[in-house]
Design a protein around this motif. Structure first.
Motif, PDB file in Angstrom:
ATOM      1  N   GLU A  76       1.050  -1.090  -0.157  1.00  0.00           N
ATOM      2  CA  GLU A  76      -0.242   0.201  -0.004  1.00  0.00           C
ATOM      3  C   GLU A  76       1.138   1.369   0.028  1.00  0.00           C
ATOM      4  O   GLU A  76       1.879   1.286   0.735  1.00  0.00           O
ATOM      5  N   LYS A  77       0.527   2.118  -0.902  1.00  0.00           N
ATOM      6  CA  LYS A  77       1.581   3.504  -1.105  1.00  0.00           C
ATOM      7  C   LYS A  77       0.673   4.623  -0.517  1.00  0.00           C
ATOM      8  O   LYS A  77       1.354   5.784  -0.303  1.00  0.00           O
ATOM      9  N   THR A  78      -0.535   4.700  -0.557  1.00  0.00           N
ATOM     10  CA  THR A  78      -1.418   5.843  -0.324  1.00  0.00           C
ATOM     11  C   THR A  78      -1.249   5.872   1.218  1.00  0.00           C
ATOM     12  O   THR A  78      -1.106   5.325   2.155  1.00  0.00           O
ATOM     13  N   CYS A  79      -0.893   7.724   1.609  1.00  0.00           N
ATOM     14  CA  CYS A  79      -0.682   8.047   2.876  1.00  0.00           C
ATOM     15  C   CYS A  79      -2.185   8.701   3.235  1.00  0.00           C
ATOM     16  O   CYS A  79      -1.912   8.745   4.581  1.00  0.00           O
ATOM     17  N   LYS A  80      -2.729   9.473   2.633  1.00  0.00           N
ATOM     18  CA  LYS A  80      -3.831  10.414   3.114  1.00  0.00           C
ATOM     19  C   LYS A  80      -5.091   9.176   2.953  1.00  0.00           C
ATOM     20  O   LYS A  80      -5.495   8.822   1.935  1.00  0.00           O
ATOM     21  N   TRP A  81      -5.720   9.125   4.474  1.00  0.00           N
ATOM     22  CA  TRP A  81      -6.702   8.440   4.703  1.00  0.00           C
ATOM     23  C   TRP A  81      -7.630   9.287   5.603  1.00  0.00           C
ATOM     24  O   TRP A  81      -7.528  10.238   6.174  1.00  0.00           O
ATOM     25  N   ASP A  82      -9.124   8.806   5.362  1.00  0.00           N
ATOM     26  CA  ASP A  82     -10.142   9.396   6.236  1.00  0.00           C
ATOM     27  C   ASP A  82     -10.649   8.205   7.460  1.00  0.00           C
ATOM     28  O   ASP A  82     -10.337   6.923   7.047  1.00  0.00           O
ATOM     29  N   MET A  83     -10.918   8.609   8.437  1.00  0.00           N
ATOM     30  CA  MET A  83     -11.435   7.707   9.565  1.00  0.00           C
ATOM     31  C   MET A  83     -12.564   8.257   9.937  1.00  0.00           C
ATOM     32  O   MET A  83     -12.639   9.322  10.251  1.00  0.00           O
ATOM     33  N   LYS A  84     -13.528   7.223  10.362  1.00  0.00           N
ATOM     34  CA  LYS A  84     -14.806   7.458  10.926  1.00  0.00           C
ATOM     35  C   LYS A  84     -15.080   6.479  12.245  1.00  0.00           C
ATOM     36  O   LYS A  84     -14.987   5.225  11.928  1.00  0.00           O
ATOM     37  N   VAL A  85     -15.319   7.078  13.548  1.00  0.00           N
ATOM     38  CA  VAL A  85     -15.697   6.125  14.341  1.00  0.00           C
ATOM     39  C   VAL A  85     -17.232   6.255  14.736  1.00  0.00           C
ATOM     40  O   VAL A  85     -17.668   7.381  14.736  1.00  0.00           O
ATOM     41  N   ILE A  86     -17.767   5.202  15.335  1.00  0.00           N
ATOM     42  CA  ILE A  86     -19.097   5.254  15.638  1.00  0.00           C
ATOM     43  C   ILE A  86     -19.170   4.783  16.942  1.00  0.00           C
ATOM     44  O   ILE A  86     -18.786   3.526  17.481  1.00  0.00           O
ATOM     45  N   TYR A  87     -19.878   5.352  17.804  1.00  0.00           N
ATOM     46  CA  TYR A  87     -19.997   5.057  19.346  1.00  0.00           C
ATOM     47  C   TYR A  87     -21.064   3.954  19.349  1.00  0.00           C
ATOM     48  O   TYR A  87     -21.919   3.937  18.220  1.00  0.00           O
ATOM     49  N   ASP A  88     -21.195   3.362  20.321  1.00  0.00           N
ATOM     50  CA  ASP A  88     -22.261   2.301  20.808  1.00  0.00           C
ATOM     51  C   ASP A  88     -23.589   3.024  20.585  1.00  0.00           C
ATOM     52  O   ASP A  88     -24.803   2.214  20.305  1.00  0.00           O
ATOM     53  N   ASP A  89     -23.884   4.113  20.868  1.00  0.00           N
ATOM     54  CA  ASP A  89     -25.163   4.941  20.719  1.00  0.00           C
ATOM     55  C   ASP A  89     -25.394   5.458  19.388  1.00  0.00           C
ATOM     56  O   ASP A  89     -26.439   6.065  19.133  1.00  0.00           O
ATOM     57  N   GLY A  90     -24.473   5.084  18.321  1.00  0.00           N
ATOM     58  CA  GLY A  90     -24.977   5.691  17.119  1.00  0.00           C
ATOM     59  C   GLY A  90     -24.256   7.177  16.821  1.00  0.00           C
ATOM     60  O   GLY A  90     -24.028   7.655  15.589  1.00  0.00           O
ATOM     61  N   GLU A  91     -23.741   7.760  17.560  1.00  0.00           N
ATOM     62  CA  GLU A  91     -23.051   9.048  17.361  1.00  0.00           C
ATOM     63  C   GLU A  91     -21.821   8.838  16.643  1.00  0.00           C
ATOM     64  O   GLU A  91     -20.992   7.671  16.785  1.00  0.00           O
TER      65      GLU A  91
END
Length: 122
Positions: A76-91
Motif C-alpha cells: 500500500e502506497k497511499t498516505c492520506k486516509w479518512d477515518m470515521k468512528v461510531i459510538y455504541d449509541d450511534g453518534e
C-alpha cells in the motif's frame, strides 16, 4: 457486477491485514480509545474514496481504555486516509486527510463540555 464485487473484496483484503502481520506497511497505526465510551465501528478509507470501506474493528466493541492496531499491506502506497468512528449509541466522529505515513498513534478523547471527539496524533 460480480467482477466489481470481486475487485472490491480483493482490494479490501489487500489493504487491511490483522494485527501481527509480518509484511506491515508504513501506514500502520494504533487507535487508543480514551473517550469514556465504547466504539462500535471504525472505518478507514483512502481520502479520495467517496464511500467508507468495511469496518476495520472486526469485533464487537473497542472499550474505553483499549487500543487497536491497524496494519496495512506492505504494498500500500497511499498516505492520506479518512477515518470515521461510531459510538455504541450511534453518534460518530470523522477525521479527513490523516497522513498515516507520519502517524503512529491516534488517541481519541471525547469532551463532554463541547460534545466533540478529538484525536491526539503521535
Amino acid at each position: 457486477m460480480k467482477a466489481i464485487l470481486t475487485k472490491v473484496a480483493v482490494a479490501a483484503a489487500s489493504l487491511f491485514i490483522l494485527h501481527g502481520a509480518a509484511q506491515a506497511g508504513q501506514q500502520d497505526f494504533t487507535i487508543v480509545n480514551k473517550t469514556g465510551y465504547p466504539l462500535k465501528h471504525i472505518y478507514v478509507s483512502e481520502s479520495d474514496n467517496e464511500k467508507w470501506d468495511e469496518d476495520v474493528l472486526g469485533r464487537d466493541m473497542l472499550d474505553n481504555g483499549e487500543s487497536f492496531e491497524l496494519s496495512f499491506a506492505k504494498a500500500e502506497k497511499t498516505c492520506k486516509w479518512d477515518m470515521k468512528v461510531i459510538y455504541d449509541d450511534g453518534e460518530s466522529a470523522v477525521w479527513q486527510d490523516l497522513n498515516l505515513c507520519q502517524i503512529s498513534k491516534l488517541t481519541l478523547r471525547w469532551n463532554k463540555n463541547t460534545g466533540v471527539t478529538s484525536a491526539n496524533i503521535e
